[in-house]
Design an enzyme around this catalytic site. Structure first.
Site, short mmCIF file in Angstrom:
data_model
loop_
_atom_site.label_atom_id
_atom_site.label_comp_id
_atom_site.label_asym_id
_atom_site.label_seq_id
_atom_site.Cartn_x
_atom_site.Cartn_y
_atom_site.Cartn_z
N SER A 142 29.56 39.43 38.99
CA SER A 142 29.50 37.94 39.25
C SER A 142 28.27 37.11 39.33
CB SER A 142 30.52 37.60 40.33
OG SER A 142 30.63 36.17 40.60
N TYR A 155 31.12 38.48 49.98
CA TYR A 155 31.46 38.59 48.16
C TYR A 155 30.22 38.53 47.54
CZ TYR A 155 33.35 37.70 43.66
OH TYR A 155 33.70 37.99 42.48
N1 LIG Z 1 37.87 34.78 38.38
C1 LIG Z 1 36.52 34.77 38.48
O1 LIG Z 1 36.07 33.32 38.67
C2 LIG Z 1 35.58 35.52 38.59
C3 LIG Z 1 33.98 35.33 38.54
C4 LIG Z 1 33.26 36.43 38.60
C5 LIG Z 1 33.61 37.54 38.66
N2 LIG Z 1 34.83 38.01 38.79
C6 LIG Z 1 35.13 39.30 38.86
O2 LIG Z 1 36.24 39.59 38.11
C7 LIG Z 1 36.94 40.94 38.48
C8 LIG Z 1 38.34 40.49 38.38
O3 LIG Z 1 38.84 39.41 38.98
P1 LIG Z 1 40.11 38.44 38.41
O4 LIG Z 1 39.28 37.23 38.49
O5 LIG Z 1 40.34 38.99 37.09
O6 LIG Z 1 41.01 38.43 39.74
P2 LIG Z 1 42.43 39.05 39.83
O7 LIG Z 1 43.22 38.39 38.80
O8 LIG Z 1 42.63 38.85 41.32
O9 LIG Z 1 42.35 40.46 39.56
C9 LIG Z 1 41.62 41.47 40.37
C10 LIG Z 1 42.46 42.74 40.13
O10 LIG Z 1 41.78 43.96 40.83
C11 LIG Z 1 42.93 44.56 41.19
N3 LIG Z 1 42.48 45.15 42.63
C12 LIG Z 1 42.16 44.43 43.80
N4 LIG Z 1 41.96 45.40 44.82
C13 LIG Z 1 42.17 46.54 44.31
C14 LIG Z 1 42.16 48.00 44.97
N5 LIG Z 1 42.09 48.07 45.99
N6 LIG Z 1 42.56 48.85 44.16
C15 LIG Z 1 42.75 48.67 42.78
N7 LIG Z 1 42.69 47.40 42.07
C16 LIG Z 1 42.37 46.65 43.02
C17 LIG Z 1 44.04 43.57 41.32
O11 LIG Z 1 45.20 44.69 41.00
P3 LIG Z 1 46.28 45.04 42.23
O12 LIG Z 1 46.30 44.05 43.38
O13 LIG Z 1 47.46 45.39 41.31
O14 LIG Z 1 45.73 46.39 42.74
C18 LIG Z 1 43.75 42.95 40.04
O15 LIG Z 1 44.37 43.70 38.89
C19 LIG Z 1 36.61 41.14 39.80
O16 LIG Z 1 35.57 42.03 40.09
C20 LIG Z 1 36.07 39.78 40.30
O17 LIG Z 1 35.13 39.92 41.42
C21 LIG Z 1 35.93 37.02 38.70
#
Ligand SMILES: NC(=O)c1ccc[n+]([C@@H]2O[C@H](COP(=O)([O-])OP(=O)(O)OC[C@H]3O[C@@H](n4cnc5c(N)ncnc54)[C@H](OP(=O)(O)O)[C@@H]3O)[C@@H](O)[C@H]2O)c1
Length: 264
Positions: A142, A155
């Site tokens: 991120s 985070y």
């Molecule tokens: N959205 C943003 O603005 C943003 C910005 C920068 C970086 N990111 C990064 O992008 C990545 C994806 O995030 P997202 O925004 O797509 O969020 P999201 O929709 O909440 O997705 C997170 C995913 O991670 C899985 N997950 C969470 N905890 C887990 C665990 N303990 N074991 C296995 N799977 C787990 C969840 O699946 P389950 O709950 O089904 O396990 C879900 O599929 C993350 O690393 C986040 O930090 C996001």
């Protein structure tokens, strides 16, 4: 390495958000995807979507903060796909750092998933990649990893740690013909950010758009991708600002931070 028929890609955190969008985008190119997350129903739906789009999908459930579960889940995916070309370690969680009470358990969970979880995923694919003499490891980090922010210490620390871990791995694995990419997105519209006020997320991007950008970077074997450029620039400027400005700008989030809908 082009995506296409037969390309074997393991994606963690595939049940929602960025991971799900990447899986669907890869399916259109006819890739084989191995999907990992905790929520089985959502993974089953995605398996159907991928097949409808022309790809092939397998899924396993695992909590990536648990080393044994992760090793087992990913090794089963490798068996199902008869190998792995690319790991996209995308699973991650976000939650505020509060001081009254000081929520240590939440910080532990964030570090376990966002940093240790990625390390366990790498462990699970590494020997296979070393044995085949090729591979690609991608972590979704991120832009938040470039600056400690009030209310976001856990985070931002998890992503800063991930950035340097991946940097070291990149240099160490290059002579083994294993390419390492660190992807640093800005704000992306997913379940993780839906608790935030949209006006506090400049240059908010759809997950599908982000997935296309990420896939292009993976194809190019980009070492570190920061996007969108506007948020990347904003973070660089933020790094130069005095603390009192940041404290003021982030006061709302520091005093009354939005909590994630589902417990970590
Ligand atoms: N959205 C943003 O603005 C943003 C910005 C920068 C970086 N990111 C990064 O992008 C990545 C994806 O995030 P997202 O925004 O797509 O969020 P999201 O929709 O909440 O997705 C997170 C995913 O991670 C899985 N997950 C969470 N905890 C887990 C665990 N303990 N074991 C296995 N799977 C787990 C969840 O699946 P389950 O709950 O089904 O396990 C879900 O599929 C993350 O690393 C986040 O930090 C996001």
């Amino acid at each position: 390495m082009k995506f296409g028929l037969g390309q074997k890609v393991i994606i963690t955190g595939a049940s929602t958000g960025i991971g799900k969008a990447i899986a669907k985008e890869l399916a259109k190119a006819g890739a084989q995807v191995g999907l990992l997350a905790r929520r089985k129903e959502l993974l089953l739906e995605l398996v159907n979507d991928v097949q409808t789009l022309g790809g092939k999908a397998f899924y396993k459930t695992a909590d990536i903060s648990n080393r044994q579960e992760t090793l087992l889940g990913i090794s089963e995916l490798i068996n199902c796909m008869n190998g792995v070309d690319i790991l996209i370690a995308n699973a991650g969680v976000g939650a505020p750092t509060t001081i009254q009470p000081f929520n240590v358990e939440t910080q532990e969970k964030i570090i376990k998933v966002n940093l240790l979880g990625v390390i366990y995923c790498i462990e699970a694919v590494l020997q296979t990649m070393l044995d085949s003499g090729k591979g690609q490891i991608v972590a979704i980090s991120s832009l938040a990893g470039f600056k400690g922010l009030p209310g976001e210490s856990g985070y931002t620390a998890s992503k800063a740690g991930l950035n340097t871990f991946m940097e070291g791995m990149r240099i160490q694995l290059r002579p083994k013909n294993i390419f390492v990419s660190t992807i640093c997105p800005g704000f992306i519209k997913t379940p993780m950010t839906e608790v935030n006020d949209e006006k506090d997320m400049p240059w908010l991007m759809e997950a599908e758009t982000a997935a296309k950008i990420i896939i292009k970077a993976i194809q190019r074997k980009t070492k570190v991708l920061r996007f969108p450029w506007q948020t990347s620039l904003l973070m660089r400027i933020t790094g130069l600002l005095p603390d009192w400005i940041i404290e003021r700008v982030m006061k709302k989030y520091n005093d009354n931070p939005p909590m994630p809908k589902n417990p970590l």
